[in-house]
Design a protein around this motif. Structure first.
Motif, mmCIF file in Angstrom:
data_model
loop_
_atom_site.group_PDB
_atom_site.id
_atom_site.type_symbol
_atom_site.label_atom_id
_atom_site.label_comp_id
_atom_site.label_asym_id
_atom_site.label_seq_id
_atom_site.Cartn_x
_atom_site.Cartn_y
_atom_site.Cartn_z
ATOM 1 N N VAL A 29 -1.618 -5.824 -3.306
ATOM 2 C CA VAL A 29 -2.895 -6.297 -2.759
ATOM 3 C C VAL A 29 -2.809 -7.802 -2.517
ATOM 4 O O VAL A 29 -2.820 -8.592 -3.468
ATOM 5 N N GLN A 30 -2.675 -8.197 -1.266
ATOM 6 C CA GLN A 30 -2.633 -9.623 -0.897
ATOM 7 C C GLN A 30 -3.047 -9.769 0.557
ATOM 8 O O GLN A 30 -2.787 -8.848 1.360
ATOM 9 N N PRO A 31 -3.628 -10.911 0.934
ATOM 10 C CA PRO A 31 -3.950 -11.128 2.353
ATOM 11 C C PRO A 31 -2.682 -11.040 3.208
ATOM 12 O O PRO A 31 -1.598 -11.394 2.740
ATOM 13 N N VAL A 32 -2.807 -10.586 4.451
ATOM 14 C CA VAL A 32 -1.633 -10.305 5.276
ATOM 15 C C VAL A 32 -0.767 -11.547 5.501
ATOM 16 O O VAL A 32 0.462 -11.453 5.543
ATOM 17 N N GLU A 33 -1.396 -12.739 5.606
ATOM 18 C CA GLU A 33 -0.589 -13.943 5.843
ATOM 19 C C GLU A 33 0.295 -14.278 4.641
ATOM 20 O O GLU A 33 1.276 -14.994 4.779
ATOM 21 N N GLU A 34 -0.095 -13.801 3.464
ATOM 22 C CA GLU A 34 0.683 -14.108 2.251
ATOM 23 C C GLU A 34 1.514 -12.912 1.797
ATOM 24 O O GLU A 34 2.193 -12.967 0.780
ATOM 25 N N PHE A 35 1.434 -11.796 2.532
ATOM 26 C CA PHE A 35 2.054 -10.551 2.065
ATOM 27 C C PHE A 35 3.580 -10.700 2.058
ATOM 28 O O PHE A 35 4.197 -10.936 3.093
ATOM 29 N N PRO A 36 4.242 -10.550 0.903
ATOM 30 C CA PRO A 36 5.706 -10.733 0.867
ATOM 31 C C PRO A 36 6.413 -9.656 1.703
ATOM 32 O O PRO A 36 6.079 -8.470 1.595
ATOM 33 N N THR A 37 7.379 -10.062 2.527
ATOM 34 C CA THR A 37 8.025 -9.094 3.429
ATOM 35 C C THR A 37 8.771 -8.016 2.626
ATOM 36 O O THR A 37 8.835 -6.870 3.044
ATOM 37 N N ALA A 38 9.311 -8.398 1.462
ATOM 38 C CA ALA A 38 10.021 -7.396 0.652
ATOM 39 C C ALA A 38 9.054 -6.313 0.157
ATOM 40 O O ALA A 38 9.415 -5.140 0.049
ATOM 41 N N LYS A 39 7.798 -6.705 -0.121
ATOM 42 C CA LYS A 39 6.796 -5.724 -0.570
ATOM 43 C C LYS A 39 6.426 -4.798 0.588
ATOM 44 O O LYS A 39 6.224 -3.599 0.411
ATOM 45 N N TRP A 40 6.284 -5.399 1.786
ATOM 46 C CA TRP A 40 5.999 -4.580 2.975
ATOM 47 C C TRP A 40 7.083 -3.504 3.132
ATOM 48 O O TRP A 40 6.786 -2.314 3.267
ATOM 49 N N ASP A 41 8.353 -3.941 3.066
ATOM 50 C CA ASP A 41 9.466 -3.005 3.276
ATOM 51 C C ASP A 41 9.481 -1.923 2.187
ATOM 52 O O ASP A 41 9.696 -0.747 2.471
ATOM 53 N N ALA A 42 9.239 -2.323 0.936
ATOM 54 C CA ALA A 42 9.287 -1.348 -0.165
ATOM 55 C C ALA A 42 8.149 -0.335 -0.038
ATOM 56 O O ALA A 42 8.344 0.871 -0.248
ATOM 57 N N ILE A 43 6.956 -0.794 0.334
ATOM 58 C CA ILE A 43 5.814 0.133 0.454
ATOM 59 C C ILE A 43 6.053 1.121 1.595
ATOM 60 O O ILE A 43 5.827 2.328 1.437
ATOM 61 N N LEU A 44 6.555 0.629 2.717
ATOM 62 C CA LEU A 44 6.861 1.543 3.834
ATOM 63 C C LEU A 44 7.942 2.559 3.425
ATOM 64 O O LEU A 44 7.854 3.739 3.756
#
Ligand code: NAD
Length: 260
Positions: free
Chosen positions: A96-111
């Protein structure tokens, strides 16, 4: 009718996956557990489910971000049980973080965990189900597969993706006795939800108590968390012959959240 069916349930060492594993084992199904956790506790769970229900229960610790480990999970289930009849794609994480601060590694892991892993288990098991003329794929999406909330960009994107995968595979499998559905739960008080309370409080600038009562239960008209055993019972129903014509559906179990 569910008796003797063989199920893989990803992410079943905790929360919703564990609730589904308990319900499926109680319905006479053999279960392949998956997920992280303490080895001793997982073995205790495996043996409790097996002896308590007189079914076969295995465990494979595949990391659902890794396609080759998912292949090994399916291979183990096929070798232990003979065939895979039911797949519950449940493993998931949140951030849970605003999109501008969302860590790219977290994006990749969640997908990878919340969406791509369901593609992998599906591509590896659907052929056998179609050949035998019976199968069930149950994707644990979320109310966030139907509607969005701020600060959950990766999760909401992945869960909307799960609904797209569900509908597509349902059409491909429809004439072969295989149903493919997505369950869309509202808030369930599991470790995944407990962990996001502090971050949601920070992102929204409110107290943790307000997160529970105003953000989580505020949007859930029953004002109650959904229970894991309710989701387990529903998943077992989807495996029954009575549910043979339910396919390609996004099925909310959300206390009325998405009715609003
Ligand atoms: P949880 O944290 O209690 O359980 C998650 C499970 O996934 C655990 O067994 C964990 O070990 C496993 N897991 C995590 N990363 C993994 C990985 N890389 N490989 C293999 N296993 C992994 O969470 P939960 O609340 O029970 O969530 C289960 C599913 O239900 C998720 O897909 C979640 O998005 C969905 N969901 C939860 C809620 C809720 O309110 N709790 C609501 C809607 C949907």
């Amino acid at each position: 009718m569910t008796q003797g069916k063989n199920a893989i349930i990803t992410g079943s060492t905790s929360g919703i996956g564990l609730g589904i594993a308990e319900s499926m084992a109680a319905a006479g199904m053999n279960v392949m557990l998956n997920g992280f956790g303490d080895a001793g506790e997982i073995e205790e769970l495996r043996s409790r489910l097996a002896s308590g229900n007189n079914v076969k229960v295995g465990y494979n610790g595949a990391d659902m971000t890794k396609p080759e480990e998912i292949e090994a999970l399916v291979a183990q289930a096929e070798s232990d049980f003979g065939q895979v009849d039911v797949v519950v794609n449940n493993a998931g994480i949140q951030n849970v973080q605003p999109v501008e601060e969302f860590p790219t590694a977290k994006w990749d892991a969640i997908l990878a965990i919340n969406l791509s892993s369901a593609f992998h288990t599906t591509r590896l098991t659907l052929g056998g189900m179609k050949q035998r003329g019976w199968g069930r794929i149950i994707n644990i999406a979320s109310a966030h597969g139907l509607v969005a909330s701020p600060f959950k960009s990766a999760y909401v994107a992945a869960k909307h993706g799960v609904l797209g995968l569900t509908k597509t595979v349902a059409l491909e499998a429809a004439e072969h006795g295989v149903t493919v559905n997505a369950i869309c739960p509202g808030y369930v008080l599991t470790p995944l939800v407990e962990k996001q309370i502090p971050d949601t409080a920070k992102s929204r600038g409110i107290s943790e108590d307000a997160v529970i009562h105003d953000v989580m239960l505020g949007g859930q008209p029953t004002k109650k968390f959904v229970k894991t055993e309710e989701l387990g019972g529903f998943a077992v129903f989807l495996c029954s012959d009575a549910a043979a014509s339910i396919t390609g559906a996004a099925l909310p179990v959300d206390g009325g959240w998405t009715a609003q």
